[in-house]
Scaffold this active site. Structure first.
Site, PDB file in Angstrom:
ATOM      1  N   GLY A   1      -7.426  19.751  19.858  1.00  0.00           N
ATOM      2  CA  GLY A   1      -6.978  21.137  19.856  1.00  0.00           C
ATOM      3  C   GLY A   1      -7.496  21.848  21.097  1.00  0.00           C
ATOM      4  N   GLY A   2      -7.843  23.109  20.927  1.00  0.00           N
ATOM      5  CA  GLY A   2      -8.347  23.874  22.068  1.00  0.00           C
ATOM      6  C   GLY A   2      -9.841  23.691  22.285  1.00  0.00           C
ATOM      7  CG  ASP A  36       0.537   0.709   4.652  1.00  0.00           C
ATOM      8  OD1 ASP A  36       1.753   0.637   4.882  1.00  0.00           O
ATOM      9  OD2 ASP A  36      -0.240  -0.246   4.773  1.00  0.00           O
ATOM     10  CD  GLU A  73      -1.434   1.697   8.312  1.00  0.00           C
ATOM     11  OE1 GLU A  73      -1.458   1.959   7.110  1.00  0.00           O
ATOM     12  OE2 GLU A  73      -1.277   2.571   9.187  1.00  0.00           O
ATOM     13  CD  GLN A 122      -2.896   1.262   2.321  1.00  0.00           C
ATOM     14  OE1 GLN A 122      -3.467   2.300   2.555  1.00  0.00           O
ATOM     15  NE2 GLN A 122      -3.159   0.169   3.024  1.00  0.00           N
TER      16      GLN A 122
END
Ligand code: CAO
Length: 416
Positions: free
Chosen positions: A248-249, A169, A140, A17
């Site tokens: 995130g925030g 991959d 993978e 892959q």
């Protein structure tokens, strides 16, 4: 219309892959990608997880569209001679063999550079050159563990978990494609080729950048306020698994919708974006929270974030995931239904944009594949079926100057 990469000839020595995802994308954008495969066998994915006996598996067809296939035994003297000629007339060689395989075949970087100083040799390996694990073969999930994704994915009370997304991959293949295009641009300026190497570990780590951010924050302050462990649980000295928390925030979580008891995907992802607090309260009928000091700032909400999610789930209990998103979108709240592969395959917008495409294959008939996620104003990406094993061997050899007789003899001796 001529395609941007037309005129770029790529020797595609890739398999499985990581490499094929890279060369497939370059083929979509116009490169002539010649997939070199072992006679009789070819890429192992041709026969892996077959759904139709004797027909190339979807694993292969979905990663090798728009390419040509040349069978060539590169371990024979004649095979090496053909490969040598091909190297002289190509622009890029891409490979993702196990460590050292190309060298053992007799095609070291130094030798290839001698044959064609303009050649770009692009490689995927599990670990980077000189790494203490450089000798390892990698797939993978091995890469996801080596690159920090597994230790930070899953729930706190469960084991390290790999993602279904091919971070090791296809993600590495995309990094390699960027490297190849950069090297081609450099060659335009200098006339010289170069070696481009991408490791799966590095590519996974590159996508785990925010987890490396979190390690340093944790080292400094001892906790991570956006993780479900805060403030009621505890932290060790390594970034924990954060479940479905927003990275995130913005706090976020996967929330149950109507029917979750029987449908494992009756969920939405809900994000509490700070400045959207008032619209969220209005959407879920909790206007009294808008100006309540106990709720009105992100910091004030942090210790009761799961209670807030529970209230939102209560609001969601009589709405399907699609109904819920249709309401929430009017309030500008970042959210999405948790979509299944079946829903994505039949999504009219994805069909219309060419992200999900139906392609013809000579033996399998029609199949679905994922088209280009990159959209251009001046390039229409036309996805074609993958080649049969050796389908283009004769035409490629002919174009290299081999006569019909010579080609027949090469077939006879199983060189091609
Ligand atoms: N003619 C003759 N021989 C050929 C050939 C051809 N056309 N194409 C390949 N071969 C030979 C190679 O020369 C090599 O032989 P030697 O080992 O004797 O030198 C062999 O076939 C291929 O070896 P390999 O190590 O690539 O294959 P594998 O099945 O043992 O390992 C994989 C597969 C993926 C673990 C390994 O290729 C790898 O680690 N690649 C780098 C990382 C990578 O890309 N992994 C992602 C794969 S997608 O999950």
């Amino acid at each position: 219309m001529s395609k941007p990469l037309e005129g770029i000839k790529i020797i595609d020595f890739t398999h499985v892959q990581a490499g094929p995802a890279c060369t497939q994308m370059l083929a979509w954008f116009g490169a002539d990608v010649i997939k070199v495969e072992r006679p009789g066998a070819g890429d192992v994915t041709r026969s892996q997880l077959r759904d139709i006996p004797g027909v190339d598996a979807l694993y292969f067809t979905m990663l090798n569209s728009n390419k040509r296939s040349l069978t060539l035994d590169t371990k024979t003297a004649e095979g090496k001679e053909i490969l040598t000629k091909l190297i002289k007339e190509s622009d890029v060689l891409v490979e993702n063999f196990g460590p050292g395989a190309l060298d053992r075949m007799g095609f070291t970087w130094e030798h290839i550079r001698e044959l064609n100083p303009g050649m770009i040799v692009a490689s995927v390996k599990g670990f980077s050159e000189g790494h203490h694990y450089e000798d390892l073969k990698v797939y993978e999930n091995v890469a996801q563990c080596a690159g920090g994704a597994a230790s930070t994915t899953g729930f706190d009370d469960g084991p390290p978990t790999v993602s279904a997304a091919a971070l090791g991959d296809s993600n590495t293949g995309m990094h390699l494609a960027i490297g190849i295009l950069t090297a081609l641009r450099a060659r335009d300026k200098t006339g010289k080729g170069q070696k481009v190497a991408v490791s799966m570990q590095d590519s996974v780590l590159n996508l785990c950048r925010v987890k490396m951010r979190d390690q340093q924050r944790l080292d400094r302050v001892g906790y991570l306020e956006e993780y479900p462990q805060y403030p009621h649980g505890s932290f060790s000295d390594v970034v924990p698994r954060g479940g479905n928390a927003g990275g995130g925030g913005q706090p976020g979580w996967v929330l149950k919708c109507k029917g979750w008891e029987t449908d494992p995907n009756a969920y939405i992802y809900f994000t509490i974006q700070g400045h959207a607090w008032a619209p969220i309260c209005r959407a879920i009928g909790k206007e009294e929270w808008i100006d309540d000091p106990a709720y009105m700032t992100a910091q004030a909400r942090q210790d009761k974030i799961f209670d807030i999610f529970a209230v939102i789930e209560d609001w969601l209990k009589d709405k399907t995931k699609f109904e819920a998103v249709d309401i929430l979108r009017k309030f500008d709240i970042p959210c999405s239904p948790v979509l299944t592969m079946k829903e994505l395959a039949n999504d009219p917008s994805l069909r219309a944009s060419g992200t999900i495409v139906e392609v013809d294959h000579k033996e399998r008939g029609k199949y679905l594949t994922v088209g280009s996620p990159i959209k251009f104003s001046d390039l229409k990406v036309d996805i074609k079926g993958s080649p049969l094993l050796g389908e283009h061997t004769d035409e490629i050899l002919e174009s290299m100057g081999y006569s019909q007789q010579q080609i027949a003899a090469l077939h006879e001796r199983r060189v091609v």
